[in-house]
Design a protein around this motif. Structure first.
Motif, PDB file in Angstrom:
ATOM      1  N   LEU A  94      -0.439  -1.762   0.654  1.00  9.61           N
ATOM      2  CA  LEU A  94      -0.077  -0.427   1.105  1.00  9.61           C
ATOM      3  C   LEU A  94      -0.643  -0.122   2.493  1.00  9.61           C
ATOM      4  CD1 LEU A  94      -0.585   1.616  -2.186  1.00  9.61           C
ATOM      5  CD2 LEU A  94       1.594   1.202  -1.022  1.00  9.61           C
TER       6      LEU A  94
ATOM      7  N   HIS B  82       5.084   2.305  -8.633  1.00 11.36           N
ATOM      8  CA  HIS B  82       4.526   1.799  -7.380  1.00 11.36           C
ATOM      9  C   HIS B  82       5.564   1.788  -6.260  1.00 11.36           C
ATOM     10  CE1 HIS B  82       1.063   0.592  -9.824  1.00 11.36           C
ATOM     11  NE2 HIS B  82       0.407   0.588  -8.695  1.00 11.36           N
ATOM     12  N   GLU B  83       6.831   1.654  -6.603  1.00  2.00           N
ATOM     13  CA  GLU B  83       7.872   1.794  -5.585  1.00  2.00           C
ATOM     14  C   GLU B  83       7.851   3.215  -5.017  1.00  2.00           C
ATOM     15  OE1 GLU B  83      10.783  -0.789  -4.791  1.00  2.00           O
ATOM     16  OE2 GLU B  83       8.785  -1.613  -5.036  1.00  2.00           O
TER      17      GLU B  83
ATOM     18  N   GLN C 144       4.920   3.782  -2.747  1.00  5.31           N
ATOM     19  CA  GLN C 144       5.205   3.299  -1.397  1.00  5.31           C
ATOM     20  C   GLN C 144       6.030   4.320  -0.622  1.00  5.31           C
ATOM     21  OE1 GLN C 144       6.818  -0.796  -1.539  1.00  5.31           O
ATOM     22  NE2 GLN C 144       5.785  -0.982  -3.513  1.00  5.31           N
TER      23      GLN C 144
END
Length: 253
Positions: free
Chosen positions: A105, A156-157, A160
């Motif tokens: 990240l 988690h997508e 982001q």
């Protein structure tokens, strides 16, 4: 306010038998603040559209344009497209063994922002965004998507998305494989980001269940490699009731 213009886009995919045309003249304009739902049956070309815009090497654009604020993204490398403000949440997020989520990240944020985030503010930022998505802090030290469930990968997508702050977000079947609770959390993450930013969203999906959480401004039926019908939320209701049969038939004519 950002604008993504897709003009008469044609694209093919490399197969064992050679190139196969998938996109057959896609026209669509997405402006900042708008959510466009792209709905269609399997094999209609929805995911190909997302990959062609993002620059996946397996797909070749044979004609047409994709403009982001007037700049042709098809002339950009994949990383240049990301820095310009395009974001793709993949249907099947890949695992990256040996690279921790926190390092991934921060590296991505550094590339997009042009400088490394200050560590003190960065840790706070990531912690807050993880909390919104109900992601345990222990995931920061785990390898990207390795051993994650489908719901964890999709969260988690969206993490982001919230960190990289794109102008245009393409969400390719983000609802795929999610249980009811994960769908709610992921949808809330998208809605929170959209409420705080003038982002344009292309939401690719088969089903209307995610549209009960993320309300689209426009719904487009995708069949035979192109958009064959457009409307509002009522069009999604019609698809839920009657399916895609009549649109698939029309696209084949």
């Amino acid at each position: 306010m950002a604008t993504l213009e897709i003009k008469d886009l044609h694209a093919s995919v490399i197969t064992d038998e050679g190139d196969k045309e998938i996109l057959k003249g896609v026209n669509l304009t997405i402006r900042g603040g708008e959510t466009h739902a792209i709905m269609g049956p399997n094999g209609s070309g929805k995911s190909t559209l997302s990959y062609a815009i993002a620059g996946h090497p397996k797909y070749t654009v044979t004609s047409g344009e994709v403009l982001l604020d007037g700049e042709n993204v098809l002339e950009m490398t994949v990383d240049e497209r990301a820095r310009a403000g395009l974001f793709l949440a993949m249907q099947y997020p890949v695992e990256v063994p040996g690279v921790s989520m926190s390092n991934f990240l921060r590296t991505a944020a550094t590339a997009v922002r042009g400088e490394a985030p200050k560590l003190r503010t960065w840790v706070k930022e990531v912690k807050e965004e993880m909390g919104k998505l109900e992601i345990s802090s222990e995931f920061a030290d785990r390898s990207v998507n390795e051993g994650f469930s489908g719901g964890e990968k999709k969260r988690h997508e969206i993490l982001q998305l919230s960190i990289l702050k794109p102008k245009i977000a393409i969400l390719d079947e983000t609802d795929s494989g999610l249980d009811v609770d994960a769908l709610r959390v992921v949808s809330e993450g998208v809605n929170q980001y959209k409420a705080a930013n003038e982002v344009g969203v292309m939401l690719i999906t088969h089903y209307t269940r995610i549209l009960k959480h993320i309300t689209p401004d426009f719904v487009h039926v995708f069949a035979g490699g192109k958009i064959v019908e457009s409307g509002g939320v009522e069009l999604a209701d019609e698809l839920e009731e009657n399916g895609y049969v009549k649109y698939v038939g029309a696209a084949a004519v």
